[in-house]
Design a protein around this motif. Sequence first.
Motif, short mmCIF file in Angstrom:
data_model
loop_
_atom_site.label_atom_id
_atom_site.label_comp_id
_atom_site.label_asym_id
_atom_site.label_seq_id
_atom_site.Cartn_x
_atom_site.Cartn_y
_atom_site.Cartn_z
N LYS A 100 0.81 -1.15 -0.04
CA LYS A 100 -0.12 0.06 0.05
C LYS A 100 0.76 1.27 0.16
CE LYS A 100 -3.72 -0.45 2.49
NZ LYS A 100 -4.50 -0.60 3.74
N ALA A 101 2.09 1.17 0.31
CA ALA A 101 2.77 2.45 0.48
C ALA A 101 3.11 2.99 -1.11
CB ALA A 101 4.42 1.67 0.92
N ILE A 102 3.18 1.91 -1.86
CA ILE A 102 3.44 2.72 -3.11
C ILE A 102 2.30 3.68 -3.48
CG2 ILE A 102 3.51 1.96 -5.86
CD1 ILE A 102 4.95 -0.08 -5.20
N LEU A 103 0.97 3.20 -3.34
CA LEU A 103 -0.15 3.96 -3.88
C LEU A 103 -0.23 5.13 -2.90
CD1 LEU A 103 -3.05 4.00 -4.75
CD2 LEU A 103 -4.01 2.93 -2.86
N LEU A 104 0.09 5.26 -1.55
CA LEU A 104 0.23 6.38 -0.75
C LEU A 104 1.18 7.44 -1.07
CD1 LEU A 104 -0.44 4.65 2.87
CD2 LEU A 104 -1.74 5.76 1.27
N GLU A 105 2.14 7.07 -1.85
CA GLU A 105 3.20 7.99 -2.75
C GLU A 105 2.62 8.91 -3.71
OE1 GLU A 105 6.61 5.70 -3.74
OE2 GLU A 105 7.04 4.91 -1.72
N SER A 106 1.46 8.41 -4.28
CA SER A 106 0.75 9.32 -5.13
C SER A 106 0.48 10.53 -4.78
CB SER A 106 -0.19 8.34 -5.91
OG SER A 106 -0.83 9.42 -6.88
N GLU A 107 0.73 11.63 -5.69
CA GLU A 107 0.00 12.96 -5.41
C GLU A 107 -1.25 13.19 -5.75
OE1 GLU A 107 3.10 15.67 -6.93
OE2 GLU A 107 4.76 14.88 -5.64
N ARG A 108 -1.91 12.23 -6.47
CA ARG A 108 -3.11 12.26 -7.02
C ARG A 108 -4.17 11.59 -6.20
NH1 ARG A 108 -1.78 10.50 -13.31
NH2 ARG A 108 -1.54 8.68 -12.18
N LYS A 109 -4.66 12.27 -5.16
CA LYS A 109 -5.60 11.79 -4.43
C LYS A 109 -7.00 10.96 -5.01
CE LYS A 109 -3.21 13.85 -1.10
NZ LYS A 109 -2.28 12.81 -0.40
N ASP A 110 -7.30 11.34 -6.17
CA ASP A 110 -8.33 10.42 -6.87
C ASP A 110 -7.87 9.15 -7.27
OD1 ASP A 110 -6.60 11.80 -8.67
OD2 ASP A 110 -8.14 11.35 -10.37
N ASP A 111 -6.58 9.14 -7.50
CA ASP A 111 -5.85 7.71 -7.71
C ASP A 111 -6.08 6.77 -6.57
OD1 ASP A 111 -5.38 8.46 -10.01
OD2 ASP A 111 -3.27 8.50 -9.91
N ILE A 112 -5.78 7.35 -5.38
CA ILE A 112 -5.72 6.54 -4.07
C ILE A 112 -7.28 6.26 -3.79
CG2 ILE A 112 -5.37 6.80 -1.46
CD1 ILE A 112 -3.13 8.66 -2.14
N THR A 113 -8.21 7.15 -4.03
CA THR A 113 -9.64 6.85 -3.59
C THR A 113 -10.10 5.95 -4.53
OG1 THR A 113 -9.92 9.02 -2.93
CG2 THR A 113 -11.93 7.96 -3.73
N GLN A 114 -9.68 5.83 -5.91
CA GLN A 114 -10.26 4.95 -6.69
C GLN A 114 -9.55 3.16 -6.44
OE1 GLN A 114 -10.41 5.85 -10.97
NE2 GLN A 114 -10.29 7.86 -10.44
N ILE A 115 -8.14 3.22 -6.13
CA ILE A 115 -7.74 2.09 -5.95
C ILE A 115 -8.26 1.45 -4.74
CG2 ILE A 115 -5.60 1.07 -5.39
CD1 ILE A 115 -5.64 1.47 -8.12
N ASN A 116 -8.42 2.41 -3.56
CA ASN A 116 -9.01 1.90 -2.34
C ASN A 116 -10.43 1.29 -2.52
OD1 ASN A 116 -6.97 2.17 -0.53
ND2 ASN A 116 -7.47 4.47 -0.28
N ASP A 117 -11.15 1.93 -3.29
CA ASP A 117 -12.57 1.51 -3.59
C ASP A 117 -12.69 0.14 -4.35
OD1 ASP A 117 -13.60 3.63 -2.46
OD2 ASP A 117 -13.93 4.80 -4.31
N ILE A 118 -11.86 0.06 -5.41
CA ILE A 118 -11.67 -1.29 -5.87
C ILE A 118 -11.20 -2.54 -5.18
CG2 ILE A 118 -10.39 -2.55 -7.93
CD1 ILE A 118 -10.26 0.07 -9.38
N ALA A 119 -10.18 -2.09 -4.12
CA ALA A 119 -9.45 -3.24 -3.29
C ALA A 119 -10.44 -3.55 -2.32
CB ALA A 119 -8.36 -2.62 -2.73
N VAL A 120 -11.38 -2.68 -1.56
CA VAL A 120 -12.22 -3.13 -0.58
C VAL A 120 -13.38 -3.80 -1.17
CG1 VAL A 120 -11.53 -1.19 0.84
CG2 VAL A 120 -13.17 -0.72 -0.53
N LYS A 121 -14.02 -3.17 -2.25
CA LYS A 121 -15.08 -4.02 -2.71
C LYS A 121 -14.70 -5.40 -3.04
CE LYS A 121 -18.66 -3.67 -6.23
NZ LYS A 121 -18.65 -5.28 -6.55
N CYS A 122 -13.46 -5.53 -3.85
CA CYS A 122 -13.32 -6.77 -4.05
C CYS A 122 -12.85 -7.90 -3.05
CB CYS A 122 -11.72 -6.78 -4.85
SG CYS A 122 -11.18 -8.41 -5.60
N GLN A 123 -12.34 -7.24 -1.85
CA GLN A 123 -12.23 -8.08 -0.56
C GLN A 123 -13.38 -8.44 0.08
OE1 GLN A 123 -9.25 -6.78 2.51
NE2 GLN A 123 -10.94 -6.25 3.73
N GLY A 124 -14.49 -7.53 -0.10
CA GLY A 124 -15.87 -7.93 0.55
C GLY A 124 -16.29 -8.94 -0.55
N ASP A 125 -16.33 -9.06 -1.69
CA ASP A 125 -16.92 -9.86 -2.71
C ASP A 125 -16.34 -11.28 -2.55
OD1 ASP A 125 -18.55 -7.73 -3.70
OD2 ASP A 125 -17.32 -7.44 -5.43
#
Length: 382
Positions: free
Chosen positions: A260-285
């Motif tokens: 997750k550290a690679i993701l948090l290095e991104s300066e584009r906050k929308d990227d972090i939000t989208q990746i988080n959304d995909i990951a948590v939905k996949c985890q739940g599924d």
Amino acid sequence: KPKPKPLDPALVAGFHTSVLAGDIDGVNRQLSTTRRLANSKDEQERTPLMNAVRSDVASAQTKIRLIDCLMQNGGAEIATRGPDRCHVLLLACKMGCEPKVIDCILRWNRKRQNRLSWSHCNNEKDGPLVLAARSGALNLVSHLLSLAESDTTDCYGEDSNSPVKVVEAAIKSGNEQLVLLVLGHERFKGNIEDVSVVEDDYDSDSDDWYGASSPTCRSITVASCVQEAYNRKMFKAVCKLASQNRSASVQVWLCWRKNKAILLESERKDDITQINDIAVKCQGDLVHQYNPTLLPLLVARSRYAAATDDNVDEPLSQFLLHCDDNIFRHIAPYCFEFCRDKLQQDVESDIYFKENAEWCCDCEGWFLPYACDCNRYCGYSS
């Protein structure tokens, strides 16, 4: 008919030097006295046509004039193979030549009974689209894709230009805009699937492959594309892949869990939000698919975190906010029956462990999901 005398090596070397330098007058002058030079090969087994497209000093227009000169005045053979089994079209794509240079080659190809084919590939079975994508030349790839309804209608079904190979090549070029261009093309949407490239033997006489006695197999997968894009911080491309392929979503989740550290290095906050959304939905599924009895425990853990201000941004909390209606209806009753002591009892209970533990191949042991050293859902194999 007697075999012609071999050309003087010094003469051949001088001719290829003129081609690489973009010296059109010099090339014409030497062809006027020794026409055979148009089909000679340098020490690296490259023809003048190949050196014309790989010249790093000649402009696109000069390359076109060199090709015209060699074809018209020298009768150059257009389909000759060189190093790595590249002919002039494959090499031009590999070098990322401008679209008008490709058009010149295709024009001469039509005049020579279409000796070149979009299904042709180099010794690694990479076709023109793959080689162009690997060059990172966005304009070139865009041009090749625009020919999809004419010259290249047959190329997408070939292993040499399969969509996943083109995507992988674009990712490794480092050009995220190119990756997004490829993923957005109509011929690629919904068609990006894993492929296995069998390393057969090559028959130079028929310019085709045949089964080897001991062939090797090389796999190009959607998961490996996601991993490569994630490591290169191409998060928009990662999201685009996940929207088109189920296995891509799972790989996004795995990357997110492991690094997750690679993701948090991104300066584009929308990227972090989208990746988080995909990951948590996949985890739940995945939990809902493989072990729905674990959901109450996840709910309790999430509520406990929120109640104690302990990591309130925990992904499990985010999952509860985004889970599908049918999952939410299944777990909602447990949300109101949460008891901290009962949670601890459930976690420590041998009965619960026996009912829910899964074998983790990576850690080689039985664990509750997400409780092993690799932090993965044990029942799922990537």
